[in-house]
Design an enzyme around this catalytic site. Structure first.
Site, mmCIF file in Angstrom:
data_model
loop_
_atom_site.group_PDB
_atom_site.id
_atom_site.type_symbol
_atom_site.label_atom_id
_atom_site.label_comp_id
_atom_site.label_asym_id
_atom_site.label_seq_id
_atom_site.Cartn_x
_atom_site.Cartn_y
_atom_site.Cartn_z
ATOM 1 N N CYS A 111 0.828 -1.205 0.000
ATOM 2 C CA CYS A 111 0.000 0.000 0.000
ATOM 3 C C CYS A 111 0.867 1.261 0.000
ATOM 4 C CB CYS A 111 -1.019 -0.043 1.154
ATOM 5 S SG CYS A 111 -2.400 1.086 0.846
ATOM 6 N N HIS A 220 -3.733 -5.181 0.437
ATOM 7 C CA HIS A 220 -3.251 -5.576 1.762
ATOM 8 C C HIS A 220 -3.335 -7.091 1.934
ATOM 9 C CE1 HIS A 220 -2.553 -1.760 3.901
ATOM 10 N NE2 HIS A 220 -3.474 -1.277 3.080
ATOM 11 N N GLU A 222 -1.791 -8.965 3.940
ATOM 12 C CA GLU A 222 -1.730 -9.387 5.355
ATOM 13 C C GLU A 222 -3.120 -9.503 5.970
ATOM 14 O OE1 GLU A 222 -1.163 -6.382 4.327
ATOM 15 O OE2 GLU A 222 -2.115 -4.977 5.725
#
Ligand SMILES: [Mn+2]
Length: 245
Positions: A111, A220, A222
């Site tokens: 990001c 993202h 994660e």
């Protein structure tokens, strides 16, 4: 085999009750994803003068998400929707990219991390994507929602990794950004776009002077790993690239 040390960048937060003093923090999901991929996550404070020592001692770096970059870094004046910025974090992360590049240490940008890498290589960011595209990039749907697909064009060096994670040409991703690289032509020549949203926004790129030394994704991963472990692939790339040979 020892786990590679992965330096993870942090943001500043001001917790109520701490008299407005800044604290250094990052989201736990980044640290867990690094660990799960086989790395030892180490949080790095925003100390610009310490960047050379971190570059020497860490095996790889994760540039995490966060606030907008000061547009002065790419020669632009602020858009009304840009900011607030964090000059200390900018100073540290740009210094870190420079020394990590010089030392050949691998970097994963997520990001804001994608945007830091892009600007470090000379990109000018689009400061507010909703001005120029109908596609929702600044989603407010909580994880693990997906916002849009990306079309992947991986280089040969990433194909085995992606195949091993069961990833084909299209990947559904989340999207929590209002800035970015508007189109492929806005990517600096040193960077190779490897994923694009349906509106042409660059969603991932690599820097590969020889082997791949940097990988950046605008989404993202994660926040998707728990729901779909295939999304661990960028972290696996980082940890494998960081393994001392
Ligand atoms: Mn997006």
């Amino acid at each position: 085999m020892r786990r590679p040390w992965i330096g993870v960048t942090v943001k500043h937060i001001r917790e109520s009750g701490s008299l407005g003093r800044a604290q250094s923090a990052t989201e736990t999901a980044y640290l867990q994803a690094v660990w799960r991929a086989g790395g030892l996550p180490v949080m790095l404070p925003n100390l610009p003068e310490a960047a050379p020592e971190f570059a020497e001692r860490m095996d790889g770096f994760l540039l995490t998400g966060g606030c907008d970059i000061d547009p002065a870094r790419y020669g632009a004046s602020p858009h009304p929707r840009t900011g607030p910025v964090d000059p200390l974090r900018d100073a540290f992360e740009f210094a870190l990219v420079e020394v990590a590049r010089a030392q050949g240490k691998p970097i994963l940008g997520i990001c804001r991390g994608l945007q830091v890498l892009a600007v470090a290589f000379g990109a000018v960011l689009c400061q507010h994507l909703p001005d120029v595209t109908e596609l929702t990039h600044d989603s407010d749907a909580p994880p693990p929602a997906r916002a849009h697909p990306v079309r992947l064009e991986p280089p040969p060096a990433l194909r085995d990794l992606l195949r091993a994670h069961g990833i084909g040409e299209v990947l559904e991703v989340n999207s929590y950004h209002h800035q970015g690289i508007r189109r492929r032509a806005d990517c600096p020549p040193a960077l190779q776009p490897i994923a694009e949203a349906p509106d042409g926004v660059v969603e991932a790129f690599i820097w590969a002077p020889d082997a791949i030394r940097a990988l950046a994704v605008q989404w993202h991963p994660e926040l998707l790993v728990e729901d779909d472990p295939r999304h661990l692939w960028p972290f696996r790339w980082l940890v494998e690239a960081a393994r001392p040979s």
